[in-house]
Design a protein around this motif. Structure first.
Motif, short mmCIF file in Angstrom:
data_model
loop_
_atom_site.label_atom_id
_atom_site.label_comp_id
_atom_site.label_asym_id
_atom_site.label_seq_id
_atom_site.Cartn_x
_atom_site.Cartn_y
_atom_site.Cartn_z
N ASN A 43 0.83 -1.19 0.00
CA ASN A 43 0.00 0.00 0.00
C ASN A 43 0.88 1.26 0.00
OD1 ASN A 43 0.34 1.22 2.65
ND2 ASN A 43 -0.86 -0.45 3.49
N LYS A 44 0.28 2.36 -0.35
CA LYS A 44 1.00 3.62 -0.54
C LYS A 44 1.74 4.05 0.73
CE LYS A 44 0.23 8.51 -1.48
NZ LYS A 44 1.29 8.84 -0.54
N LYS A 45 1.11 3.95 1.88
CA LYS A 45 1.75 4.41 3.11
C LYS A 45 2.97 3.54 3.46
CE LYS A 45 0.93 7.78 4.41
NZ LYS A 45 1.42 9.00 3.72
N ASP A 46 2.92 2.25 3.14
CA ASP A 46 4.10 1.41 3.35
C ASP A 46 5.25 1.87 2.45
OD1 ASP A 46 2.67 -0.08 5.17
OD2 ASP A 46 2.52 -1.87 3.92
N THR A 68 10.92 7.11 3.34
CA THR A 68 11.36 7.93 4.47
C THR A 68 12.57 7.31 5.15
OG1 THR A 68 9.09 8.72 4.80
CG2 THR A 68 10.61 9.00 6.64
N CYS A 69 12.50 6.02 5.41
CA CYS A 69 13.62 5.31 6.06
C CYS A 69 14.85 5.27 5.16
CB CYS A 69 13.20 3.90 6.45
SG CYS A 69 11.90 3.85 7.69
N SER A 70 14.64 5.08 3.87
CA SER A 70 15.77 5.05 2.92
C SER A 70 16.44 6.42 2.84
CB SER A 70 15.28 4.60 1.55
OG SER A 70 14.77 3.29 1.61
N GLU A 107 7.48 14.01 9.40
CA GLU A 107 6.09 13.92 8.97
C GLU A 107 5.93 14.44 7.54
OE1 GLU A 107 3.80 14.28 13.27
OE2 GLU A 107 4.32 16.13 12.20
N ARG A 108 6.64 15.52 7.22
CA ARG A 108 6.58 16.08 5.87
C ARG A 108 7.14 15.11 4.83
NH1 ARG A 108 10.19 19.92 2.96
NH2 ARG A 108 8.94 20.64 1.21
N ILE A 109 8.29 14.51 5.14
CA ILE A 109 8.89 13.54 4.22
C ILE A 109 7.93 12.36 4.01
CG2 ILE A 109 10.77 11.87 3.92
CD1 ILE A 109 12.52 13.94 5.59
N TYR A 110 7.37 11.86 5.09
CA TYR A 110 6.44 10.74 5.02
C TYR A 110 5.19 11.11 4.23
CZ TYR A 110 3.34 7.03 6.84
OH TYR A 110 2.46 5.98 6.96
N GLU A 111 4.65 12.28 4.49
CA GLU A 111 3.43 12.71 3.82
C GLU A 111 3.63 12.92 2.32
OE1 GLU A 111 0.13 16.31 3.98
OE2 GLU A 111 1.52 16.05 5.65
N TYR A 112 4.79 13.47 1.94
CA TYR A 112 5.05 13.79 0.54
C TYR A 112 6.08 12.86 -0.11
CZ TYR A 112 2.44 17.97 1.68
OH TYR A 112 1.46 18.83 2.09
N ALA A 113 6.25 11.68 0.45
CA ALA A 113 7.26 10.75 -0.05
C ALA A 113 7.07 10.43 -1.53
CB ALA A 113 7.25 9.46 0.77
N ASP A 114 5.83 10.32 -1.98
CA ASP A 114 5.60 10.01 -3.39
C ASP A 114 6.10 11.13 -4.30
OD1 ASP A 114 3.54 11.62 -2.38
OD2 ASP A 114 2.03 10.78 -3.74
N VAL A 115 6.04 12.36 -3.83
CA VAL A 115 6.56 13.51 -4.59
C VAL A 115 8.09 13.52 -4.53
CG1 VAL A 115 6.62 16.03 -4.76
CG2 VAL A 115 4.49 14.87 -4.15
N PHE A 116 8.64 13.39 -3.32
CA PHE A 116 10.10 13.37 -3.17
C PHE A 116 10.73 12.22 -3.95
CE2 PHE A 116 9.27 15.56 1.06
CZ PHE A 116 9.71 16.79 0.62
N HIS A 117 10.02 11.09 -3.98
CA HIS A 117 10.54 9.91 -4.67
C HIS A 117 10.72 10.15 -6.18
CE1 HIS A 117 11.44 5.59 -4.58
NE2 HIS A 117 10.88 5.53 -5.76
N ILE A 157 18.45 -1.08 3.66
CA ILE A 157 18.29 -0.70 5.07
C ILE A 157 16.93 -0.04 5.30
CG2 ILE A 157 19.24 0.73 6.94
CD1 ILE A 157 20.88 -1.84 6.22
N GLY A 158 16.48 0.74 4.32
CA GLY A 158 15.15 1.34 4.42
C GLY A 158 14.07 0.30 4.59
N LYS A 159 14.22 -0.81 3.88
CA LYS A 159 13.24 -1.91 3.97
C LYS A 159 13.26 -2.55 5.35
CE LYS A 159 12.93 -4.46 0.36
NZ LYS A 159 13.22 -5.46 -0.67
N VAL A 160 14.44 -2.73 5.94
CA VAL A 160 14.55 -3.32 7.28
C VAL A 160 13.83 -2.43 8.30
CG1 VAL A 160 16.16 -3.93 9.14
CG2 VAL A 160 16.72 -4.51 6.77
#
Length: 153
Positions: free
Chosen positions: A8-11, A17-19, A45-55, A93-96
């Protein structure tokens, strides 16, 4: 209808975010907790919320933006340079961390970013970030149970 893919998107947002935390830590030679503390809860929170944009952007430029914004200084921690074996990628590491944080969030019934901060501030973070050990590629349930018991099992 467009599906979400395998996760899912939040995962995926948590994974990014972790990566990014790991990428910034490697780039600035800081521990992951130092990066998490420097970023602070609002930026996380900002990175997590907009991760799809940052990605969609180059991770190097995204990391530079947060390094500058949060004034993250060069540190002395170089777990990549000290690694004697194959170096896991920041995506590995992000996945872990994603798996562990998700489990902590669900089991402790706390928000994802609160779980993220809690995990990175725990002893398990230094264990995962020792690339000369085997912790980062251990079974996710073993990592979680070790985190829960506050010691390696």
């Amino acid at each position: 209808m467009v599906g979400e893919g395998r996760e899912n998107k939040k995962d995926n947002d948590l994974f990014y975010t972790c990566s990014l935390i790991d990428y910034v830590a490697r780039k600035t030679k800081n521990t992951r907790i130092d990066v998490v503390n420097a970023l602070g809860k609002k930026n996380l929170e900002r990175i997590y919320e907009y991760a799809d944009v940052f990605h969609c952007e180059n991770i190097d430029s995204v990391s530079d933006e947060f390094i500058e914004k949060c004034n993250i200084q060069e540190g002395q921690f170089d777990n990549v340079g000290e690694c004697k074996y194959a170096i896991p990628t920041y995506w590995d590491i992000g996945k872990v961390y994603k798996r562990l944080i998700k489990q902590v969030s669900e089991n402790e019934r706390i928000e994802v970013i609160d779980a993220l901060i809690k995990v990175y501030r725990s002893f398990i973070s230094t264990k995962i970030d020792d690339y000369n050990s085997s912790v980062y590629y251990e079974n996710p349930s073993y990592i979680y149970e070790s985190y829960r018991e506050n010691k390696m099992l």
